[in-house]
Design an enzyme around this catalytic site. Sequence first.
Site, PDB file in Angstrom:
ATOM      1  N   SER A  67      -1.948 -12.089  -6.632  1.00 41.02           N
ATOM      2  CA  SER A  67      -1.759 -11.800  -8.062  1.00 41.02           C
ATOM      3  C   SER A  67      -2.135 -12.997  -8.920  1.00 41.02           C
ATOM      4  O   SER A  67      -2.111 -14.145  -8.472  1.00 41.02           O
ATOM      5  CB  SER A  67      -0.302 -11.436  -8.347  1.00 41.02           C
TER       6      SER A  67
HETATM    7  N1  SAH Z   1       2.569 -10.551  -3.790  1.00 41.94           N
HETATM    8  C1  SAH Z   1       1.204 -10.745  -3.299  1.00 41.94           C
HETATM    9  C2  SAH Z   1       0.216  -9.848  -4.007  1.00 41.94           C
HETATM   10  C3  SAH Z   1       0.016  -8.705  -3.174  1.00 41.94           C
HETATM   11  S1  SAH Z   1      -1.130  -7.451  -3.586  1.00 41.94           S
HETATM   12  C4  SAH Z   1       0.780 -12.182  -3.356  1.00 41.94           C
HETATM   13  O1  SAH Z   1       1.523 -13.023  -3.879  1.00 41.94           O
HETATM   14  O2  SAH Z   1      -0.286 -12.495  -2.828  1.00 41.94           O
HETATM   15  C5  SAH Z   1      -0.130  -6.084  -3.062  1.00 41.94           C
HETATM   16  C6  SAH Z   1       0.171  -6.003  -1.596  1.00 41.94           C
HETATM   17  O3  SAH Z   1       1.014  -4.874  -1.400  1.00 41.94           O
HETATM   18  C7  SAH Z   1      -1.060  -5.766  -0.712  1.00 41.94           C
HETATM   19  O4  SAH Z   1      -1.141  -6.786   0.244  1.00 41.94           O
HETATM   20  C8  SAH Z   1      -0.780  -4.410  -0.060  1.00 41.94           C
HETATM   21  O5  SAH Z   1      -1.235  -4.315   1.270  1.00 41.94           O
HETATM   22  C9  SAH Z   1       0.733  -4.337  -0.139  1.00 41.94           C
HETATM   23  N2  SAH Z   1       1.312  -2.983  -0.072  1.00 41.94           N
HETATM   24  C10 SAH Z   1       0.843  -1.840  -0.598  1.00 41.94           C
HETATM   25  N3  SAH Z   1       1.672  -0.819  -0.337  1.00 41.94           N
HETATM   26  C11 SAH Z   1       2.719  -1.326   0.387  1.00 41.94           C
HETATM   27  C12 SAH Z   1       3.892  -0.765   0.965  1.00 41.94           C
HETATM   28  N4  SAH Z   1       4.195   0.521   0.870  1.00 41.94           N
HETATM   29  N5  SAH Z   1       4.741  -1.594   1.627  1.00 41.94           N
HETATM   30  C13 SAH Z   1       4.468  -2.913   1.754  1.00 41.94           C
HETATM   31  N6  SAH Z   1       3.366  -3.504   1.234  1.00 41.94           N
HETATM   32  C14 SAH Z   1       2.491  -2.723   0.555  1.00 41.94           C
END
Ligand code: SAH
Length: 221
Positions: A67
């Site tokens: 993000s």
């Molecule tokens: N917080 C992260 C940003 C992540 S982007 C950071 O600091 O880098 C969002 C993430 O959510 C992705 O890696 C995706 O694979 C994950 N995601 C999507 N659906 C999900 C679910 N149902 N449970 C867990 N993770 C999920």
Amino acid sequence: MRNLRDTYKTKGQRRRMVMEIEKLGFHDQKVLEALNKVPRHYFFEKAFEEHAYENKPFPIGEDQTISQPSTVAFQTSLLNIKPGDRVLEIGTGSGYQASILAELQAEVHTVEVRKSLAEKASHLLEVMGYANVKCYVGDGTLPFNSLAPFDSILVTAAAPSITNTLVNQLNNRNGKLVIPVGDLTQQVMTRITYCNGELKKEEFGKYAFVPLVGKEGWSIN
Ligand code: SAH
């Protein structure tokens, strides 16, 4: 390959990034301090590390992104973390957001549905020495009964709706859920707070996250 050395150069770049976020009108000093502490370039492949201190999201593989730092700052400050708070993050991704929560002395539980991302993040957070972060592989839209209730739940992917599953896992004394809710192109940052036994809903700005998938997420890959 990653570069796990924090030099004068990267420290300087990071200070500038934090000042840029402050200039955007963000003044939560505790959160800014946490952003200033964590070497964001550790979460990037070496080839891309020059982008680590731009206030932008960036690809981390598997079509997912780390993000934007100002978004991490804003979501974190909406949780008003106190030391010892038990926090569930849904969407570990690179692990960067989890490290910021850890810097605020929360007890962090972070779940990632994509195994390869979860493993990478878990390894890095361990190497960085965050004993207060636990990583899990799985679908965070499902209840995490063994660990609930949480003081805060932070969703870092675009959710189609606010589910009872998430709300039911909140501590009913001031528990908070911060979640971007909307369609696949745009979401509204939303905060649900337990206040004297009632749920309060607040809406903030518009964002664009990658999709929350899984049982109660979007049914796409
Ligand atoms: N917080 C992260 C940003 C992540 S982007 C950071 O600091 O880098 C969002 C993430 O959510 C992705 O890696 C995706 O694979 C994950 N995601 C999507 N659906 C999900 C679910 N149902 N449970 C867990 N993770 C999920």
